[in-house]
Design an enzyme around this catalytic site. Structure first.
Site, PDB file in Angstrom:
ATOM      1  N   ALA A 256       0.842  -1.202   0.000  1.00 26.90           N
ATOM      2  CA  ALA A 256       0.000   0.000   0.000  1.00 26.90           C
ATOM      3  C   ALA A 256       0.877   1.251   0.000  1.00 26.90           C
ATOM      4  O   ALA A 256       1.301   1.723  -1.057  1.00 26.90           O
ATOM      5  CB  ALA A 256      -0.947  -0.036   1.203  1.00 26.90           C
ATOM      6  N   ARG A 257       1.163   1.785   1.171  1.00 31.40           N
ATOM      7  CA  ARG A 257       2.056   2.927   1.319  1.00 31.40           C
ATOM      8  C   ARG A 257       2.920   2.704   2.547  1.00 31.40           C
ATOM      9  O   ARG A 257       2.448   2.188   3.568  1.00 31.40           O
ATOM     10  CB  ARG A 257       1.276   4.241   1.451  1.00 31.40           C
ATOM     11  N   GLU A 285      10.205   6.336   0.714  1.00 29.03           N
ATOM     12  CA  GLU A 285      10.003   5.423  -0.409  1.00 29.03           C
ATOM     13  C   GLU A 285      11.293   4.693  -0.773  1.00 29.03           C
ATOM     14  O   GLU A 285      11.281   3.492  -1.050  1.00 29.03           O
ATOM     15  CB  GLU A 285       9.483   6.201  -1.619  1.00 29.03           C
ATOM     16  N   HIS A 304       8.812  -0.912  -5.222  1.00 25.82           N
ATOM     17  CA  HIS A 304       7.494  -0.416  -5.618  1.00 25.82           C
ATOM     18  C   HIS A 304       7.136  -0.910  -7.025  1.00 25.82           C
ATOM     19  O   HIS A 304       6.796  -0.126  -7.916  1.00 25.82           O
ATOM     20  CB  HIS A 304       7.444   1.108  -5.550  1.00 25.82           C
TER      21      HIS A 304
END
Length: 346
Positions: A256-257, A285, A304
């Site tokens: 998700a994040r 990130e 990612h």
């Protein structure tokens, strides 16, 4: 909305592509560009990378555009940019979340918005399914041990607690992706728990899952997979208490994040070997070069990539061109984005 009369074919809407450098070349094949040219008045090779200070030919195209076709890297559509696009009626986003570039000014002007989030959800769910099944088989552990031992070993004794029969999986968030993961898990002999404060018991029963509070879900699940949106209410929703509740040997999956997990609380659990993790997103990130996440044998860290990439982008292009066809023929979007829903979605 663009309309056709009963006796005349629809007039092609004027369209401008707006997305980051290089994205269009990955998103579109020649087939997609051909279909784009059939459905709209546009140069399928003209892409606006920055609408804040556009070159004259981009400014002209923006002034004429009835539709913006966007993807990753699109310029936020501020009131000033919308003032330069007086004919704009719709934004078709060939990716997931629209929060980066759709502003309140868009909603104030009544601009219709659609997104290919449903198409982007599919590869994320596929990645998650693979991670869940690998976690049950303790693939990370056995691969690291095999690499270290390089010899015969009694794997059946060491892995006696492994396997995917009647294991409990906890899904955090009944988002598009969370629901798709639940759907993909149905053929397997797994028990699925769900935490989502917006899902009622009847809806959970229809999904084939049991609702549980977050702490209870963590305590009962061998695998916890996070699919909640990034909101103030979900910031670090998986923290010290939830991680401590997870059984020894459990695996945490996050596609998700990164901000949904308290990394400072997670790292000691991973460093001790008590928990494992599959992390496609982190906070920040890009982890710093000295982050233990790169080297821990019980962590699978990926950059990612769970969402659409490579040929999976073509699925988002197909879905978005279908929406353009609906718009051009006077039909409503099949997958519209509503401003109220953005308050609790990605």
């Amino acid at each position: 909305m663009h309309h056709a009369t009963d006796n005349q074919p629809p007039t092609q809407p004027s369209l401008l592509l707006a997305m980051g450098p290089g994205i269009a070349d990955r998103l579109f094949t020649d087939r997609h560009r051909g279909r784009l040219a059939e459905l709209a008045r546009t140069d399928p090779y003209l892409v606006a990378h920055d609408l804040t200070t556009p070159a004259p030919h981009i400014a002209t195209a923006l002034a004429e555009a009835e539709v913006l076709f966007t993807c990753w890297g699109a310029t936020p559509l501020t009131a000033e940019i919308l003032d330069a696009a007086p004919h704009l009626r719709a934004v078709i986003h060939a990716a997931g979340s629209v929060k980066h570039h759709i502003t309140q000014a868009c909603w104030d002007r009544g601009i219709a918005v659609t997104s290919a989030a449903a198409a982007n959800a599919l590869p994320v769910a596929e990645y998650t399914l693979a991670a869940i099944l690998f976690a049950g088989k303790r693939v990370l552990h056995s691969a690291a041990r095999y690499r270290a031992l390089r010899a015969d070993h009694d794997w059946r004794t060491e892995l006696h607690g492994a396997g995917n029969h009647r294991r409990t999986v906890g899904i955090v968030g009944a988002s598009r992706i969370g629901r798709r993961v639940i759907e993909l898990l149905r053929p397997f002999d797994l028990d699925v728990l769900l935490y989502d404060p917006y899902v009622a018991p009847r809806e959970a029963a229809a999904l084939g899952v049991a609702l549980a509070p977050l702490d209870e879900l963590c305590a009962r699940s061998s695998v916890v997979s996070v699919h909640a949106p990034q909101l103030p209410a979900t910031h670090r929703m998986i923290s010290t208490r939830q991680l401590a509740a997870m059984p020894t040997g459990a695996t945490l999956i996050n596609t998700a994040r990164g901000s949904l997990i308290d990394e400072a609380a997670l790292l000691p659990e991973l460093a001790s070997g008590r928990l494992s993790a599959v992390l496609d997103v982190t906070d920040p990130e890009l982890p710093p070069p000295d982050s233990p996440l790169y080297d821990l044998p019980n962590v699978l860290l990926t950059p990612h990539i769970a969402g659409s990439l490579g040929n999976e982008l073509h699925r988002m292009a197909d879905r978005s061109l279908d929406e353009l066809e609906r718009y051009a023929t006077g039909r409503p979007f099949a997958d519209p984005v509503h401003p109220a829903a953005l308050r609790r979605s990605a």
